[in-house]
Design a protein around this motif. Structure first.
Motif, PDB file in Angstrom:
ATOM      1  N   UNK A   1       0.833  -1.206   0.000  1.00 46.57           N
ATOM      2  CA  UNK A   1       0.000   0.000   0.000  1.00 46.57           C
ATOM      3  C   UNK A   1       0.876   1.268   0.000  1.00 46.57           C
ATOM      4  N   UNK A   2       1.991   1.212   0.736  1.00 48.31           N
ATOM      5  CA  UNK A   2       2.879   2.382   0.775  1.00 48.31           C
ATOM      6  C   UNK A   2       3.456   2.667  -0.605  1.00 48.31           C
ATOM      7  N   UNK A   3       3.857   1.606  -1.275  1.00 52.85           N
ATOM      8  CA  UNK A   3       4.398   1.762  -2.632  1.00 52.85           C
ATOM      9  C   UNK A   3       3.318   2.311  -3.568  1.00 52.85           C
ATOM     10  N   UNK A   4       2.104   1.802  -3.420  1.00 51.02           N
ATOM     11  CA  UNK A   4       0.987   2.286  -4.231  1.00 51.02           C
ATOM     12  C   UNK A   4       0.739   3.771  -3.965  1.00 51.02           C
ATOM     13  N   UNK A   5       0.852   4.141  -2.710  1.00 55.39           N
ATOM     14  CA  UNK A   5       0.624   5.545  -2.343  1.00 55.39           C
ATOM     15  C   UNK A   5       1.677   6.444  -2.988  1.00 55.39           C
ATOM     16  N   UNK A   6       2.936   6.029  -2.900  1.00 55.64           N
ATOM     17  CA  UNK A   6       4.010   6.825  -3.512  1.00 55.64           C
ATOM     18  C   UNK A   6       3.850   6.869  -5.033  1.00 55.64           C
ATOM     19  N   UNK A   7       3.478   5.721  -5.615  1.00 54.37           N
ATOM     20  CA  UNK A   7       3.343   5.655  -7.071  1.00 54.37           C
ATOM     21  C   UNK A   7       2.213   6.569  -7.548  1.00 54.37           C
ATOM     22  N   UNK A   8       1.060   6.463  -6.902  1.00 45.90           N
ATOM     23  CA  UNK A   8      -0.061   7.319  -7.300  1.00 45.90           C
ATOM     24  C   UNK A   8       0.290   8.791  -7.076  1.00 45.90           C
ATOM     25  N   UNK A   9       1.006   9.061  -6.003  1.00 43.71           N
ATOM     26  CA  UNK A   9       1.417  10.437  -5.728  1.00 43.71           C
ATOM     27  C   UNK A   9       2.346  10.992  -6.788  1.00 43.71           C
ATOM     28  N   UNK A  10       3.077  10.085  -7.462  1.00 38.54           N
ATOM     29  CA  UNK A  10       4.000  10.511  -8.522  1.00 38.54           C
ATOM     30  C   UNK A  10       3.331  10.493  -9.898  1.00 38.54           C
ATOM     31  N   UNK A  11       2.021  10.195  -9.909  1.00 34.57           N
ATOM     32  CA  UNK A  11       1.289  10.275 -11.171  1.00 34.57           C
ATOM     33  C   UNK A  11       1.160   8.963 -11.928  1.00 34.57           C
ATOM     34  N   UNK A  12       1.536   7.850 -11.306  1.00 31.49           N
ATOM     35  CA  UNK A  12       1.395   6.553 -11.968  1.00 31.49           C
ATOM     36  C   UNK A  12      -0.007   5.991 -11.730  1.00 31.49           C
ATOM     37  N   UNK A  13      -0.554   5.327 -12.728  1.00 28.49           N
ATOM     38  CA  UNK A  13      -1.778   4.551 -12.517  1.00 28.49           C
ATOM     39  C   UNK A  13      -1.414   3.315 -11.707  1.00 28.49           C
ATOM     40  N   UNK A  14      -2.273   2.953 -10.779  1.00 30.56           N
ATOM     41  CA  UNK A  14      -1.999   1.831  -9.883  1.00 30.56           C
ATOM     42  C   UNK A  14      -3.201   0.884  -9.902  1.00 30.56           C
ATOM     43  N   UNK A  15      -2.940  -0.400 -10.080  1.00 28.38           N
ATOM     44  CA  UNK A  15      -3.990  -1.419  -9.981  1.00 28.38           C
ATOM     45  C   UNK A  15      -3.637  -2.342  -8.828  1.00 28.38           C
ATOM     46  N   UNK A  16      -4.465  -2.315  -7.786  1.00 24.61           N
ATOM     47  CA  UNK A  16      -4.211  -3.130  -6.594  1.00 24.61           C
ATOM     48  C   UNK A  16      -4.864  -4.505  -6.740  1.00 24.61           C
ATOM     49  N   UNK A  17      -4.220  -5.508  -6.135  1.00 22.59           N
ATOM     50  CA  UNK A  17      -4.892  -6.803  -6.005  1.00 22.59           C
ATOM     51  C   UNK A  17      -4.444  -7.447  -4.706  1.00 22.59           C
ATOM     52  N   UNK A  18      -5.204  -8.452  -4.277  1.00 25.67           N
ATOM     53  CA  UNK A  18      -4.831  -9.217  -3.086  1.00 25.67           C
ATOM     54  C   UNK A  18      -5.365 -10.628  -3.242  1.00 25.67           C
ATOM     55  N   UNK A  19      -5.383 -11.393  -2.164  1.00 20.77           N
ATOM     56  CA  UNK A  19      -5.841 -12.788  -2.300  1.00 20.77           C
ATOM     57  C   UNK A  19      -7.349 -12.897  -2.203  1.00 20.77           C
ATOM     58  N   UNK A  20      -8.014 -11.834  -1.718  1.00 25.70           N
ATOM     59  CA  UNK A  20      -9.449 -11.954  -1.406  1.00 25.70           C
ATOM     60  C   UNK A  20     -10.369 -11.388  -2.472  1.00 25.70           C
ATOM     61  N   UNK A  21      -9.807 -10.647  -3.417  1.00 27.42           N
ATOM     62  CA  UNK A  21     -10.645 -10.119  -4.489  1.00 27.42           C
ATOM     63  C   UNK A  21     -10.803  -8.614  -4.426  1.00 27.42           C
TER      64      UNK A  21
END
Ligand SMILES: NC(=O)c1ccc[n+]([C@@H]2O[C@H](COP(=O)([O-])OP(=O)(O)OC[C@H]3O[C@@H](n4cnc5c(N)ncnc54)[C@H](OP(=O)(O)O)[C@@H]3O)[C@@H](O)[C@H]2O)c1
Length: 209
Positions: A1-21
């Motif tokens: 989540x931290x990496x996703x936060x930094x990535x989105x903050x830098x303007x990257x599109x982010x697609x999250x996934x996990x084991x539960x859907x």
């Protein structure tokens, strides 16, 4: 989540996934804002130009191989027997955890990165390019174009990069090595301590096994 936060903050599109859907990721997606969405692991793997695998090592067999073929894939993972159970190949010195992951995603262009920094430090130590207290992260991989893509990504989210060699060399940044955690300060200090190129190179060179 931290990496996703930094990535989105830098303007990257982010697609999250996990084991539960993806239906379980509504809140993190909302928190990350308009550049974020959620998907199944297969869909997320297919969507990314760069795909981040950040799971317990025990979940490696479930990482979807087909959509990762030919893609740059960042492996942030650390082996911990207390969480992952004993994995005999990783108890000796013959195989790094990234090489084990590569057995499950053989056509991915794997790059080890981010595994050596506590997530709270990752968030608090990000600095813009040119900042005198910008920290560095080691990366390791076997494919130069993938390392170049990861370098560009890491730099975009606030860090410099030190080339730590191949996936076989990545034991130098594995759990418990000098470059793992310590250069960025104790976990008790959430702000962390900046660690530049020299500190990271010195710590990598001090690794023994
Ligand atoms: N935490 C840190 O500061 C840190 C720093 C550097 C490296 N790392 C390494 O990064 C990895 C992740 O650490 P973490 O702290 O983020 O662990 P975590 O909080 O336990 O998160 C693990 C994530 O992996 C997902 N996952 C587990 N099995 C999966 C599967 N079969 N398919 C898809 N997703 C699956 C989990 O989804 P569900 O919740 O739905 O099960 C969860 O989102 C570990 O190898 C860790 O050693 C962690």
């Amino acid at each position: 989540m931290t990496l996703a936060r930094l990535a989105a903050g830098a303007g990257h599109h982010v697609v999250l996934s996990n084991s539960r859907g993806p239906e379980t990721l509504v809140e993190p997606v909302r928190e990350l804002g308009p550049l974020a969405s959620a998907a199944t692991s297969e869909e997320a793997a297919a969507a990314g130009d760069i795909v981040v695998v950040t799971v317990p090592v025990s979940a490696f067999p479930h990482v979807p191989a087909a959509p990762l073929a030919g893609k740059t894939v960042i492996d942030t993972c650390n082996y911990g027997p207390e969480r992952d159970g004993r994995i005999p190949e990783l108890d000796g010195t013959s195989l790094t955890s990234s090489e084990l992951l590569l057995r499950y995603v053989p056509d991915a262009l794997l790059v080890k990165a981010f595994n050596n920094i506590f997530f709270k430090h990752l968030l608090s130590l990000a600095r813009p390019a040119g900042a005198s207290d910008r920290s560095c992260l080691p990366i390791a991989g076997d494919w130069a174009p993938a390392k170049a893509a990861v370098t560009e990504f890491v730099e975009s989210i606030g860090y410099g990069v030190v080339d730590a060699g191949t996936l076989a060399d990545s034991w130098r940044q594995a759990t418990g090595t000098p470059v793992w955690g310590a250069p960025y300060g104790p976990y008790s200090n959430e702000k962390g301590r900046p660690a530049g190129e020299d500190a990271i190179r010195t710590a990598l060179a001090a690794a023994t096994r």
